[in-house]
Design an enzyme around this catalytic site. Structure first.
Site, short mmCIF file in Angstrom:
data_model
loop_
_atom_site.label_atom_id
_atom_site.label_comp_id
_atom_site.label_asym_id
_atom_site.label_seq_id
_atom_site.Cartn_x
_atom_site.Cartn_y
_atom_site.Cartn_z
N GLU A 128 -9.84 0.60 11.02
CA GLU A 128 -10.37 -0.30 10.11
C GLU A 128 -10.62 -1.86 10.49
O GLU A 128 -11.56 -2.46 10.28
CB GLU A 128 -9.81 -0.17 8.78
N ARG B 90 0.17 -5.42 -5.33
CA ARG B 90 -0.08 -6.30 -4.28
C ARG B 90 0.18 -7.81 -5.16
O ARG B 90 -0.10 -7.61 -6.31
CB ARG B 90 -1.10 -6.44 -3.62
N THR C 72 5.53 0.92 6.32
CA THR C 72 3.94 0.51 6.84
C THR C 72 3.22 1.93 7.44
O THR C 72 3.74 2.32 8.39
CB THR C 72 3.89 -0.52 7.75
N ILE C 73 2.19 2.22 6.96
CA ILE C 73 1.44 3.44 7.38
C ILE C 73 0.85 3.04 8.72
O ILE C 73 0.58 3.86 9.66
CB ILE C 73 0.58 3.89 6.51
N ASP C 74 0.67 1.68 9.09
CA ASP C 74 -0.19 1.30 10.09
C ASP C 74 0.86 1.07 11.40
O ASP C 74 0.37 0.66 12.28
CB ASP C 74 -0.89 -0.15 9.93
N MET D 227 -6.97 4.02 8.94
CA MET D 227 -6.37 2.94 8.82
C MET D 227 -5.90 2.17 9.91
O MET D 227 -5.53 2.77 11.02
CB MET D 227 -5.36 3.21 7.70
N MET E 180 -7.03 9.32 1.53
CA MET E 180 -6.77 10.86 1.37
C MET E 180 -5.36 11.11 2.25
O MET E 180 -4.54 11.66 1.91
CB MET E 180 -7.79 11.70 2.07
N ILE E 181 -5.50 10.44 3.46
CA ILE E 181 -4.30 10.31 4.54
C ILE E 181 -3.17 9.73 3.85
O ILE E 181 -1.76 10.26 3.95
CB ILE E 181 -4.61 9.63 5.87
N GLY F 190 0.77 -1.25 -0.07
CA GLY F 190 -0.14 0.09 0.15
C GLY F 190 0.94 1.16 0.16
O GLY F 190 1.98 1.28 0.36
#
Ligand SMILES: Nc1ncnc2c1ncn2[C@@H]1O[C@H](COP(=O)(O)OP(=O)(O)O)[C@@H](O)[C@H]1O
Ligand SMILES: O=P(O)(O)OC[C@H]1O[C@](O)(COP(=O)(O)O)[C@@H](O)[C@@H]1O
Ligand SMILES: [Mg+2]
Length: 486
Positions: free
Chosen positions: A311, A156, A210-212, A255, A369-370, A101
Site C-alpha cells: 500500500e 487510534r 504490527t502486521i507490517d 498492507m 480481510m487479511i 490497527g
C-alpha cells in the site's frame, strides 16, 4: 517521591566489547521493595523442570553472525521467570490495552496474559478507564484466541499520558500491558516515564504488534506469518483470474505502509507473482526498464501476469499524477492514496493506446480481510511465549520494556530501542535480491540509486559486506538485516 529527570539508558559493559542494554527495574526508583519467592517453584507443572528459572546474567546477543575479531556487541536481557518476584500474587492488579490497527493474534496475547497471571502467579485484572473496562478471567478469555480482532477493542489517537496515569493510580493498577505498534510503544514509554516520575510501583510492559513487521530489533512480529499465509490466498485468486483470460493481469494490494515485508514474503512464498512493488524500492511506469515495458514483455511470454503492490509503494508517483492531500489519521499517520486502484487505472490507460494488445485486469484488495482473521498455529505459539515473557518480566519487577523475540530467544528490550527507527526491507540485502531473482522483475534502479541505497546501509561493522557487484548490479550482502532472522 517525584523524580524529574528522564530515565537514562542502562548500559552495562562486559569483557570483549560486551554491552547489555538493560531495561528499567522498579527497584531503580523505589527503594527497599519487598521480594517474594516465585510461586512457580511450587507449581507441579514447572517444578519438575530443571533450571526453569532464568539466570540473572542470561542475555541474548543482537547480532549472531560474527567474525573472529568482532566485539561481542549489544545484548538484551533474556526473558523468563525469576526466582524472586516483586509482587505478591494477591497484590497484582493488571490491565491490558490494545491500540492501533488490528493484527491476527491480539486475542491470543490477551488470553495468555490473563491465563499466565492467573495460572502461574494467581493475579487479578482491570482496564484503564472506568466506563471502558472489561473484567477478564481465564474463563472469559478461554476461547478468544480462535477469533480475529481484539475483544478489548482498539483505536487510534486519544493518548493523554497524565490522564492515563491518573487512571492507573486511581484504580490502583500495578501492572500495565500495552499491546501495539511503534506509536503505541512510544505512548507506553511516556506512560512509563510518568509512572516513574510519580514513584509508583507499576510495571509498564509493551508487547509489539504490527502486521507490517515494521518494528526494529525483533525477529518478526506476531500475526505476520498469518498475514503472509492469507495474502497468498489472494495472490492465488489473482493468478487464477489472470490465467483464465487472454492477457490477464491480476493486481493484489497488500498492507505495508512504510515496509514491504508482507508483499515480499507473500511473493516469495507463492511463486505466482511476476512483479512485487514495495515502498522501499521506487519504480517508474514509462520508458525503457519501466513497469509498462515489463508487463508487455511478460504478457507476450506467458499470456498473463500477477502484480503485488504494497500500500505504501509509489506514493510519490501518485502524488505527481493527482492532487495529493496531507490528511492524517487520529494517530498522526499520513493517509495514503490507493496505489492498487491508481496502478490498475494507469495500466488500463496504457493498454488502451495499444489496440493490438487487449488486456483483462482484475484488482483484488484483500487488506482488511487479511487483518481480521485469527492467528495461525505458529503465531498462536509465538503470542503465547510473548505474553508469558511479558508476565514473567512484570512479576520480576522489570518495567519500561517491550517483550520481543531476538534471534529466536525471548528478551526484554528497552522501549527506546523499538521506537527509534523503523524496520524496512533493505533493497541491497540478500532477501530482496532473492525476490528479484525469483520474479525476474526489473530492479527499477539506476546505478546511482543502487549506490545511494548502499550508502544509506553503509557497513558499520565487519558483519556488513558490500552490496554492489563490479558490474553495478545488486549483489546480495552477506550480513543479516537489522532484525536478523527474516
Ligand atoms: N508519538 C506518540 N506519543 C504518544 N502516543 C502516540 C504516539 N504515536 C502514536 N501514539 C498513540 O498510540 C496509539 C496507536 O498508534 P498508531 O500509530 O495508531 O498504531 P500503532 O501503535 O499500531 O503504530 C494511538 O492511541 C496514538 O495516539
Ligand atoms: O485503516 P486503518 O485501521 O487505519 O489501518 C490501516 C493501516 O494499518 C496497518 O495495518 C498498520 O497498522 P498499525 O499502524 O497499527 O501497525 C497499515 O498497514 C495500514 O496502513
Ligand atoms: Mg504505527
Amino acid at each position: 517521591m517525584e523524580i524529574e529527570e528522564e530515565y537514562p539508558a542502562k548500559l552495562l559493559q562486559g569483557d570483549n566489547g560486551y554491552v547489555l542494554e538493560d531495561v528499567p527495574h522498579l527497584s531503580d526508583y523505589i527503594k527497599d521493595l519487598p521480594t517474594y519467592s516465585n510461586p512457580l517453584q511450587n507449581n507441579p507443572a514447572y517444578s519438575v523442570v530443571k533450571q526453569y528459572f532464568v539466570d540473572y546474567d542470561d542475555s541474548v546477543p543482537q547480532k549472531i553472525v560474527v567474525h573472529k575479531t568482532s566485539p561481542r556487541g549489544t545484548h538484551f536481557r533474556r526473558a523468563g521467570p525469576r526466582q524472586k518476584v516483586y509482587f505478591d500474587s494477591d497484590e497484582v492488579r493488571a490491565c491490558i490495552v490494545t491500540c492501533g490497527g488490528l493484527c491476527p493474534g491480539l486475542n491470543t496475547v490477551i488470553r495468555e496474559i490473563v491465563c499466565g497471571l492467573s495460572h502461574m502467579y494467581g493475579g487479578g485484572y482491570r482496564g484503564f478507564y472506568a466506563r471502558n473496562t472489561i473484567p477478564l478471567t481465564p474463563k472469559s478469555v478461554n476461547d478468544i484466541h480462535k477469533r480475529g480482532g481484539t475483544i478489548l477493542g482498539t483505536s487510534r489517537g486519544g493518548h493523554d499520558t497524565k490522564k492515563i496515569v491518573d487512571n492507573i493510580q486511581d484504580r490502583e493498577i500495578n501492572q500495565v500491558y500495552i499491546i501495539g505498534g511503534d506509536g503505541t510503544q512510544m505512548g507506553a514509554s511516556l506512560i512509563f516515564e510518568e509512572v516513574r516520575r510519580r514513584g509508583l510501583k507499576v510495571a509498564v510492559v509493551g508487547i509489539p504488534k504490527t502486521i507490517d513487521n515494521d518494528i526494529v530489533v525483533i525477529d518478526k512480529s506476531f500475526g505476520f506469518d498469518t498475514a503472509v499465509e492469507e495474502a497468498q490466498r489472494a495472490i492465488g485468486a489473482a493468478h487464477v483470474e489472470a490465467e483464465s483470460s487472454e492477457n490477464g493481469i491480476g493486481v493484489v494490494k497488500l498492507m505495508g505502509r512504510y515496509s514491504g515485508f508482507i508483499a515480499m514474503y507473500a511473493t516469495l512464498a507463492s511463486r505466482d507473482v511476476d512483479c512485487c512493488l514495495i515502498p522501499e524500492s521506487p519504480f517508474y511506469l514509462e520508458g525503457a526498464g519501466g513497469l509498462f515495458e515489463f508487463i508487455e514483455k511478460r504478457l507476450k511470454e506467458n499470456g498473463h501476469m500477477v502484480l503485488v503492490v504494497a500500500e505504501g509503494a509509489g506514493q510519490e508517483l501518485i502524488a505527481e499524477s493527482m492532487r495529493s492531500t496531507d490528511l492524517q489519521d487520529p494517530s498522526g499517520n499520513k493517509l495514503l492514496l490507493d496505489v492498487g486502484l491508481w496502478l490498475s487505472q494507469k495500466i488500463k490507460e496504457h493498454f488502451t493506446k495499444k489496440p493490438q494488445m487487449v488486456i483483462n485486469l482484475k484488482y483484488i484488495d484483500p487488506t482488511y480481510m487479511i487483518r481480521a482473521i485469527p492467528s495461525n498455529a505458529s503465531d498462536n505459539v509465538y503470542c503465547t511465549l510473548l505474553a508469558q515473557s511479558a508476565v514473567h518480566g512484570a512479576m520480576a519487577g522489570y518495567t519500561g520494556f517491550t517483550s520481543g523475540l531476538v534471534n529466536g530467544r525471548q528478551t526484554y528490550i528497552p522501549f527506546y530501542r523499538v521506537t527509534e527507527s523503523r524496520n524496512k526491507v533493505v533493497i541491497t540485502d540478500r532477501m530482496w535480491a532473492r525476490l528479484l531473482s525469483s520474479t525476474n522483475q526489473p530492479s527499477f534502479l539506476s546505478h546511482e540509486d543502487i549506490e545511494e541505497a548502499a550508502r544509506e546501509e553503509a557497513p558499520s561493522t565487519p558483519q556488513q559486506d558490500s552490496a554492489i557487484g563490479p558490474d553495478g548490479n545488486l549483489v546480495p550482502s552477506a550480513h543479516q538485516s537489522e532484525n536478523g532472522n527474516i
